[in-house]
Design an enzyme around this catalytic site. Structure first.
Site, PDB file in Angstrom:
ATOM      1  N   ASP A 153       0.790  -1.236   0.000  1.00  0.00           N
ATOM      2  CA  ASP A 153       0.000   0.000   0.000  1.00  0.00           C
ATOM      3  C   ASP A 153       0.821   1.284   0.000  1.00  0.00           C
ATOM      4  OD1 ASP A 153       1.053  -0.368   2.498  1.00  0.00           O
ATOM      5  OD2 ASP A 153      -0.832  -0.330   3.587  1.00  0.00           O
ATOM      6  N   HIS A 154       2.077   1.215   0.447  1.00  0.00           N
ATOM      7  CA  HIS A 154       2.840   2.458   0.623  1.00  0.00           C
ATOM      8  C   HIS A 154       3.625   2.893  -0.608  1.00  0.00           C
ATOM      9  CE1 HIS A 154       1.914   2.055   4.856  1.00  0.00           C
ATOM     10  NE2 HIS A 154       2.614   3.125   5.156  1.00  0.00           N
ATOM     11  N   ASP A 161       3.546  -1.058  11.649  1.00  0.00           N
ATOM     12  CA  ASP A 161       3.079   0.262  11.237  1.00  0.00           C
ATOM     13  C   ASP A 161       2.409   0.866  12.462  1.00  0.00           C
ATOM     14  OD1 ASP A 161       2.269   1.810   8.434  1.00  0.00           O
ATOM     15  OD2 ASP A 161       0.987   2.244  10.150  1.00  0.00           O
ATOM     16  N   ARG A 187      -1.608  12.341  10.077  1.00  0.00           N
ATOM     17  CA  ARG A 187      -0.384  13.083  10.386  1.00  0.00           C
ATOM     18  C   ARG A 187      -0.206  14.260   9.437  1.00  0.00           C
ATOM     19  NH1 ARG A 187       3.168   7.840  11.538  1.00  0.00           N
ATOM     20  NH2 ARG A 187       2.333   7.612  13.650  1.00  0.00           N
ATOM     21  N   SER A 236       6.155   7.291  13.107  1.00  0.00           N
ATOM     22  CA  SER A 236       6.119   5.984  12.477  1.00  0.00           C
ATOM     23  C   SER A 236       6.818   4.879  13.275  1.00  0.00           C
ATOM     24  CB  SER A 236       6.799   6.119  11.114  1.00  0.00           C
ATOM     25  OG  SER A 236       7.249   4.893  10.653  1.00  0.00           O
ATOM     26  N   ARG A 292       8.746   2.830  11.622  1.00  0.00           N
ATOM     27  CA  ARG A 292       9.837   2.404  10.730  1.00  0.00           C
ATOM     28  C   ARG A 292      11.149   2.218  11.503  1.00  0.00           C
ATOM     29  NH1 ARG A 292       9.269   8.275   7.917  1.00  0.00           N
ATOM     30  NH2 ARG A 292       7.154   7.518   7.947  1.00  0.00           N
TER      31      ARG A 292
HETATM   32  C1  MIC Z   1       3.171   6.472   8.561  1.00  0.00           C
HETATM   33  O1  MIC Z   1       1.962   6.674   8.621  1.00  0.00           O
HETATM   34  O2  MIC Z   1       4.015   7.277   8.984  1.00  0.00           O
HETATM   35  C2  MIC Z   1       3.651   5.175   7.967  1.00  0.00           C
HETATM   36  C3  MIC Z   1       4.325   5.467   6.698  1.00  0.00           C
HETATM   37  O3  MIC Z   1       2.546   4.347   7.693  1.00  0.00           O
HETATM   38  C4  MIC Z   1       4.571   4.515   8.975  1.00  0.00           C
HETATM   39  C5  MIC Z   1       5.195   3.278   8.507  1.00  0.00           C
HETATM   40  C6  MIC Z   1       6.397   3.456   7.656  1.00  0.00           C
HETATM   41  O4  MIC Z   1       7.177   4.363   7.872  1.00  0.00           O
HETATM   42  O5  MIC Z   1       6.570   2.622   6.770  1.00  0.00           O
HETATM   43  C7  MIC Z   1       3.936   4.213  10.326  1.00  0.00           C
HETATM   44  O6  MIC Z   1       2.965   4.849  10.689  1.00  0.00           O
HETATM   45  O7  MIC Z   1       4.461   3.390  11.091  1.00  0.00           O
HETATM   46 FE1  SF4 Z   2      -0.661   4.715   4.987  1.00  0.00          FE
HETATM   47 FE2  SF4 Z   2       0.420   5.393   7.355  1.00  0.00          FE
HETATM   48 FE3  SF4 Z   2      -1.047   7.124   5.924  1.00  0.00          FE
HETATM   49 FE4  SF4 Z   2      -2.221   5.117   7.053  1.00  0.00          FE
HETATM   50  S1  SF4 Z   2      -1.159   6.752   8.106  1.00  0.00           S
HETATM   51  S2  SF4 Z   2      -2.590   5.823   4.995  1.00  0.00           S
HETATM   52  S3  SF4 Z   2      -0.705   3.492   6.868  1.00  0.00           S
HETATM   53  S4  SF4 Z   2       0.908   6.233   5.356  1.00  0.00           S
END
Ligand code: MIC
Ligand code: SF4
Length: 770
Positions: A110-111, A175, A463, A658, A660
């Site tokens: 999805d990312h 995530d 976010r 995140s 990550r």
């Molecule tokens: C996000 O919303 O910041 C992400 C991208 O989904 C991250 C995961 C990632 O960095 O791959 C998260 O929320 O953990």
């Molecule tokens: Fe994707 Fe993270 Fe955004 Fe949700 S918050 S849509 S998992 S990047």
């Protein structure tokens, strides 16, 4: 919000329900486990405690755990991973020596889909551009028994809510918004890939027993207010670090009168207050949602133990006695909110936006409204937003801002298309992006973003850190409910308050928008033709997973070196980061997502978003070997080449955002030895520990000021590194003076072993090898 039960369901994801036997087994042992917990704890229990105690690795509880102190081993029921984090999680899992995952697990693509033209075109391009990564994830999933959701199937958390989440269950996911599944009564926690690797390898998963925050919801949502406003309000109260180390449990009449997916939105954004997770007790809204998504059988067995799937009545009657903190929100009086810019906890009620925008000089013209994402993609969200989009034509209006939707899943997309909602959005000029993260994570090729113009956007994501949506540091993003985003996009004005304000239509008449209305669930049921699921092979032993040594996207992992057994002397200060330093600042997403499977390549983004305290610039630090200023990664590579370790210093809530683990692995890979901050966000602190780094906090936060640009640092006390025992740092300043400061840590005995071994994975590797 009408509570409608679908008349029939044409749900066609696949013919069988996922993992029903696992869910049955959880429910069979649940009452006994809760009874044991009640005995051990000696008082009525919150829902959070019931679920946690029902998932102890040891089985029945034999003691009560000290909240906020005790480290406890848990056995989660399942694991979910998304493509951008799964690559690293699975590269680690491949080293564990197991031939199949120990618990049901899934991977979701999805990312990695860049939003540009429209869903179809963008998906085709991503599938082509990232085929190496998708093929890798598909074949690893196939080999190790992991359910695979193809690109276009949807966003991890929406797909989990639709297919896997179940009341009373416990899951982890790579995530931070894994917490979304709390909307279906789970304890669902975001973790780094190394944690997922442990659970998939059948090892216990360790968590500090959380503190408990109770949120009592009274009254009922009405008019313009949506579930999103509950969490926007809570974020305003608790701030981005107020939930750290705690589980937030919602209860009260306001909770039960809300839809299950609305609960999901609230839990989803619990990540924005740093909460370990959030949850709601099992109720009819959950049962309705389970039935509507083809899981009537899960609802039926949940009903048989319903009393255990919510907090005890005594707890909700006198919450102050049982929670560490209690917040009460009256939904009948709650106003719609807009949170932002640049931080999700800056909450402004819609009626105060005119003043706030004027005071802060926020551009009022709204360029874009975006709805959808993992946070707000439910049928209810979309149908309520549609009720506003319809009024554009009915009232002779013209939508002033550009508008886009990224649906959370193919099932949602298919269903809203069938019900004509996409046509209504098309009439207001909306772009339909792929069922993927897209603009929520910088995967948005927005026209003109490179000009870096100051501009305002509103979205229903979670976010809004700098550069997060389109890479432009001057985009001010405000988070609101999909309803409010739609109304504001129609008006094109950030200060538009749909409750009181009028719009001028094409004929010059003053018109008012009617409050949104919609359906909780589709009256015709959910439908989908191809949900995008691929089941793994029964026996994957013959499947080969190949990673090309020349690949720029994937790189097999080499074990990190073990601790050398001595104190660490002569570390250079790499950067003293000033102010907010989220994981987006430490390891940026957007274009860098392409390197999530290649540690060396992605390390070139290490800390490039962090602000250097000494010159207020990003990606510009002093190289102590040459005295010259340069990018952070290059400077660190110079230290690495010279065989010199370094230290990173940070402010409050370092690593917020995140899950990550790249934000921990990159410094580890490049030779940073310690990260010293005023305070950490939970997942990042654990990620650092897991990767064999030292995660330290100032005993006296004022010592942050003692760190000078040319400092050389010794870390003493490591030869007797022990739980609860502070360490000492000596700061050797350039003028020949020095300061000695005390630093704290939260390592327990096992985590100290991770440090000594050079990372947790080195221990697992040994266990499976022997
Ligand atoms: C996000 O919303 O910041 C992400 C991208 O989904 C991250 C995961 C990632 O960095 O791959 C998260 O929320 O953990
Ligand atoms: Fe994707 Fe993270 Fe955004 Fe949700 S918050 S849509 S998992 S990047």
């Amino acid at each position: 919000m009408a509570n409608q039960v679908p008349i029939f369901s044409t749900y066609k994801t696949i013919n069988t329900m996922f993992d029903l036997s696992m869910i049955k087994a959880v429910y069979e042992r649940f009452p006994g486990r809760v009874a044991a917990a009640r005995k051990a704890v000696g008082r009525p229990l919150t829902l959070t405690e019931k679920i946690l105690y029902a998932h102890l690795t040891q089985g029945d509880a034999t003691e009560a755990y000290d909240r906020g102190k005790a480290y406890v081993d848990f056995a989660p029921d399942r694991v979910a991973m998304q493509d951008a984090t799964a690559q690293m999680a699975l590269l680690q899992f491949m080293q564990s020596g197991r031939d199949k995952v120990a618990v049901p697990s899934t991977a979701h693509c999805d990312h990695l889909i860049m939003a540009k033209d429209n869903g179809k075109v963008d998906l085709a391009k991503a599938t082509h551009d990232s085929s190496e990564v998708f093929d890798f994830l598909a074949s690893v999933s196939n080999k190790y028994g992991i359910g695979f959701w193809k690109p276009g199937a949807g966003i991890i958390h929406q797909v989990v809510l639709e297919n896997y989440a179940f009341p009373g269950g416990m899951m982890i996911g790579t995530d931070s918004h894994t917490v979304n599944a709390g909307g279906l009564g789970m304890i669902a926690i975001g973790v780094g890939g190394a944690d997922a690797c442990d659970v998939m390898a059948g090892l216990p998963w360790e968590l500090k027993f959380p503190k408990l925050i109770g949120v009592k919801l009274t009254g009922k949502l009405n008019g313009w207010t949506a579930p999103k406003d509950v969490i926007l309000k809570v974020a305003g109260i608790l701030t981005v670090k107020g939930g750290t180390g705690a589980v937030v449990e919602y209860f009260g009449e306001g909770a039960t009168s809300m839809s299950c997916t609305g609960k999901g939105t609230i839990c989803n954004m619990g990540a924005e207050i740093g909460a370990t997770t959030s949850t709601f007790g099992y109720d009819e809204s959950m049962s309705r949602y389970l039935k509507a998504t083809g899981r009537g059988e899960v609802a039926a067995i949940a009903d048989t133990i319903a009393e255990h799937l919510t907090g005890d009545a005594e707890v909700y009657a006198e919450p102050e006695k049982y929670f560490d903190q209690v917040i009460e929100i009256n939904l009948s009086e709650l106003e719609p909110h807009l949170n932002g810019p640049f931080t999700p906890d800056l909450a402004t009620p819609v009626s105060k936006m005119k003043e706030a925008a004027a005071a802060n000089n926020w551009p009022l013209k709204v360029e874009y409204g975006l709805i959808g994402s993992c946070t707000n993609s439910s049928y209810e969200d979309i149908s309520r937003a549609v009720s506003l989009a319809r009024q554009v034509k009915e009232k002779g209006l013209k939508t002033k801002s550009e508008f886009a939707i990224n649906p959370g899943s193919e099932q949602i997309r298919y269903t809203i298309e069938r019900d004509g909602y996409l046509d209504v959005f098309a009439e207001i000029g909306a772009t339909l992006f792929a069922n993927a993260c897209g603009p929520c994570i910088g995967m948005w090729d927005r026209v003109g973003a490179e000009k870096q113009e100051r501009n305002t956007i509103v979205h229903s994501f979670n976010r809004n850190f700098a550069k997060r949506a389109d890479g432009n540091p001057n985009t001010l993003a405000f988070v609101a409910s999909p309803e409010l985003v739609t109304a504001i996009a129609i008006a094109g004005d950030l200060s538009f308050n749909p409750i009181t304000d009028f719009l001028t239509n094409e004929k010059g008449e003053l018109v008012k928008l009617d409050p949104p209305s919609g359906d909780e669930l589709p009256t015709k049921g959910f439908a989908v033709e191809d949900a995008g699921y691929q089941a793994p092979a029964e026996d994957g032993s013959g499947i080969q997973v190949a990673v090309s040594p020349d690949s720029q996207r994937l790189q097999l992992l080499d074990p990190f070196a073990a601790w050398e057994g001595t104190d660490l002397k002569g570390l250079k200060l790499l950067i003293k980061a000033k102010g907010k330093c989220t994981t987006d600042h430490i390891s940026m997403a957007g274009p860098w997502l392409r390197y999530r499977g290649h540690l060396d390549n992605i390390s070139n983004n290490m800390l490039i978003g962090a602000v250097n305290f000494f010159n207020e610039k990003t990606d510009n630090v002093k190289n102590q070997l040459t005295g010259e200023y340069g990018p952070v990664p290059a400077t660190q590579r110079a230290y690495k080449a010279a065989g010199i370790g370094s230290i990173v210093v940070g402010d409050e809530n370092y690593g917020e955002g995140s899950s990550r683990e790249h934000a921990a692995m990159e410094p580890r890979h490049l030779g940073v030895r310690a990260v010293l901050v005023k305070s950490f966000a939970r997942i990042h602190e654990t990620n650092l520990k897991k990767q064999g780094m030292l995660a330290l906090t100032f005993a006296d936060k004022a010592d942050y000021d003692k760190i000078l640009e040319d400092d050389i640092v010794d870390i003493n006390g490591l030869t007797s590194f022990a739980p609860g025992e502070p360490l000492t740092l000596v700061l050797h300043h350039a003028d020949g003076t020095s300061d000695s400061i005390v630093v704290n840590h939260t390592y327990n005995a096992q985590q100290i072993e991770w440090f000594k071994a050079g990372g947790a994975l080195n221990i697992i590797r040994k266990q499976f090898a022997s």
